[in-house]
Design an enzyme around this catalytic site. Structure first.
Site, mmCIF file in Angstrom:
data_model
loop_
_atom_site.group_PDB
_atom_site.id
_atom_site.type_symbol
_atom_site.label_atom_id
_atom_site.label_comp_id
_atom_site.label_asym_id
_atom_site.label_seq_id
_atom_site.Cartn_x
_atom_site.Cartn_y
_atom_site.Cartn_z
ATOM 1 C CD GLU A 183 46.112 109.882 42.300
ATOM 2 O OE1 GLU A 183 45.609 109.632 41.203
ATOM 3 O OE2 GLU A 183 45.769 110.840 42.998
ATOM 4 N NE ARG A 188 39.696 110.516 45.220
ATOM 5 C CZ ARG A 188 39.433 111.790 44.933
ATOM 6 N NH1 ARG A 188 39.442 112.202 43.687
ATOM 7 N NH2 ARG A 188 39.188 112.661 45.904
ATOM 8 C CG ASP A 206 43.048 114.579 36.834
ATOM 9 O OD1 ASP A 206 44.152 115.086 36.540
ATOM 10 O OD2 ASP A 206 42.375 114.941 37.823
ATOM 11 C CG HIS A 224 44.185 113.725 41.769
ATOM 12 N ND1 HIS A 224 43.942 112.683 42.610
ATOM 13 C CD2 HIS A 224 43.059 114.500 41.829
ATOM 14 C CE1 HIS A 224 42.743 112.810 43.166
ATOM 15 N NE2 HIS A 224 42.189 113.924 42.695
#
Ligand code: NAD
Length: 335
Positions: A262, A233, A257, A302
Site C-alpha cells: 500500500e 495487514r 482496509d 488503512h
C-alpha cells in the site's frame, strides 16, 4: 531528551505531547521518515513513527543517539525491530487502542459488501437513479464467519458476529479455549476454516509466519461465493492469489482496509526507484489498481483505526510509553 514525532499533522496532538512531556525538547514533522525526507537534525534520543513510516536498517542508522522507537500503532511490521534491538534500541507499540474500533469497522466492511452499500449509494447519489435493480444482497444472519487470529480485535469481531446470529469458526496459532467456550465458537485448522466459512476475516499480525498466509494454494479452498475481509495487514494475503480468485469468480467479493504494497500505491511512481524489487512491486501495484476498480471489491485507505476515541488512545499511550522509558520502566516493548 530530544524527541521527534514523525507523521503528526494535528495541532491538538502536538499540544497534547507538549503538555505531557514539558521538560523535553520535542520536534514535530508532518511527513513520515523516508530516504528522501530526512530531517537535518538527527541526534534524537527517541523517535515516534506511524504505520506509514517504513523504518528499515538504513533509516535507523541515520539516528546515532537513538534509544527508543515508539510506534503509534498495534502492528509493528513497518519497523525493523530486530535490527533496532541488535543496536540496543528499544521499540514500543500501542497494543490495545482499537480493538473495538477495528472490530466495528470490520462489520462496516462486511455489511457494505454483503448489501452492496457503496454501489447503492453511488447509484442514488451520483447517477440520481432511485432503483435497487441488480443490487440484491445476502443476509449475514445464519452464515458462518471464519476468524483468523483471535486476539483482542478477533474476539470483539466474534462478539459482534454472535449478535448478528452468525456461527463462528476460528484459527489461531495459540487458541484461546476459555474464550471459545464463553463466546461459543470452535477452533479448526486454517484449511477447514477456509472451506466452511461464508465470510473470512483476518486479524493476525504480519510477520514471517503470516506473510501470504492466504495464498494461491489455499484461496481456492475457500467456499465458492464467499467473501474475504482484511483489516489486518495487506501482506497476509497474496495479491496475486486474491486477484485470481476474484477474476475467476471463485470469491464473490473482498473488502480490504489494507493492501500488500500500500505504501507504493501512495507513493505512486516513486516505486520505479526501487530497482531490486521492481518487477514484483510493479505487478502488485498494477493489481491493486485493478482491484480498486472492481465492483465486487471495497478498498479503504488503512483507516479501520481512525476514530476520535482510538486516535486519542494512541497519543495517550505513546506519551505514556515515552514517560515510562525515561523513568527506566519501559512498557509495551515489541521485538
Ligand atoms: P493481538 O496481538 O491481540 O491478536 C493477534 C492474534 O493473532 C493473536 O491471538 C495471535 O496468537 C494470532 N496469531 C499470530 N500469529 C498467527 C498465525 N500465524 N496464524 C494465526 N493466528 C496468529 O492483535 P490485535 O490487537 O487483535 O490486532 C491484530 C492486527 O490488526 C494487528 O497486528 C494489526 O496488524 C492490525 N490492525 C490494523 C488496524 C487498521 O487500522 N487496519 C488497526 C489496528 C490493528
Amino acid at each position: 531528551m530530544k524527541i521527534a514525532f514523525f507523521g503528526i499533522t494535528k495541532e491538538e496532538q502536538k499540544k497534547f505531547f507538549k503538555g505531557s512531556l514539558p521538560e523535553h525538547q520535542l520536534s514535530f514533522f508532518e511527513d513520515p521518515i523516508s530516504k528522501g525526507l530526512l530531517p537535518d537534525e538527527k541526534d534524537f534520543d527517541i523517535i515516534s513513527v506511524f504505520v506509514n513510516c517504513h523504518l528499515d536498517k538504513d533509516l535507523i542508522d541515520q539516528f546515532p543517539n537513538l534509544k527508543l522507537i515508539t510506534i503509534r500503532s498495534t502492528g509493528f511490521d513497518n519497523v525493523d525491530v530486530k535490527y533496532a534491538k541488535s543496536k540496543n534500541i528499544l521499540a514500543s507499540n500501542v497494543p490495545a487502542y482499537g480493538s473495538h474500533t477495528v472490530a466495528e469497522f470490520t462489520f462496516a466492511l462486511i455489511l457494505s459488501l454483503s448489501r452492496k452499500i457503496p454501489e447503492v449509494v453511488q447509484r442514488v447519489k451520483i447517477s440520481g437513479e432511485f432503483s435497487y435493480q441488480n443490487l440484491q444482497g445476502i443476509d449475514i444472519f445464519g452464515k458462518t464467519l471464519g476468524v483468523v487470529g483471535t486476539g483482542k480485535i478477533g474476539l470483539n469481531v466474534i462478539k459482534i458476529a454472535s449478535a448478528f446470529g452468525m456461527s463462528v469458526l476460528a484459527y489461531d496459532l495459540f487458541p484461546d479455549i476459555k474464550a471459545s467456550k464463553e463466546l461459543n465458537f470452535e477452533y479448526v485448522s486454517l484449511d477447514e476454516l477456509l472451506s466452511k466459512s461464508d465470510i473470512v476475516t483476518i486479524h493476525a499480525p504480519l510477520n514471517a509466519n503470516t506473510r501470504h498466509l492466504i495464498n494461491e494454494e489455499n484461496i481456492f479452498k475457500m467456499k465458492e461465493d464467499s467473501l474475504l475481509i482484511n483489516t489486518s495487514r495487506g501482506g497476509i494475503i497474496s495479491t496475486d492469489a486474491l486477484f485470481k480468485a476474484l477474476a475467476s469468480n471463485h470469491l464473490k467479493g473482498a473488502a480490504l482496509d489494507v493492501l500488500e504494497g500500500e505504501e507504493d500505491l501512495k507513493e505512486g511512481l516513486q516505486v520505479f526507484d526501487k530497482q531490486q524489487q521492481y518487477p514484483q512491486d510493479l505487478k502488485t501495484m498494477l493489481e491493486n489498481h485493478i482491484l480498486i476498480d472492481l465492483k465486487q471489491v471495497i478498498i479503504t485507505p488503512h483507516m479501520a483505526f481512525y476514530t476520535k476515541e482510538a486516535e486519542f488512545a494512541i497519543i495517550e499511550t505513546t506519551a505514556e510509553n515515552i514517560k515510562m522509558f525515561i523513568a527506566q520502566k519501559p512498557q509495551n516493548l515489541v521485538d
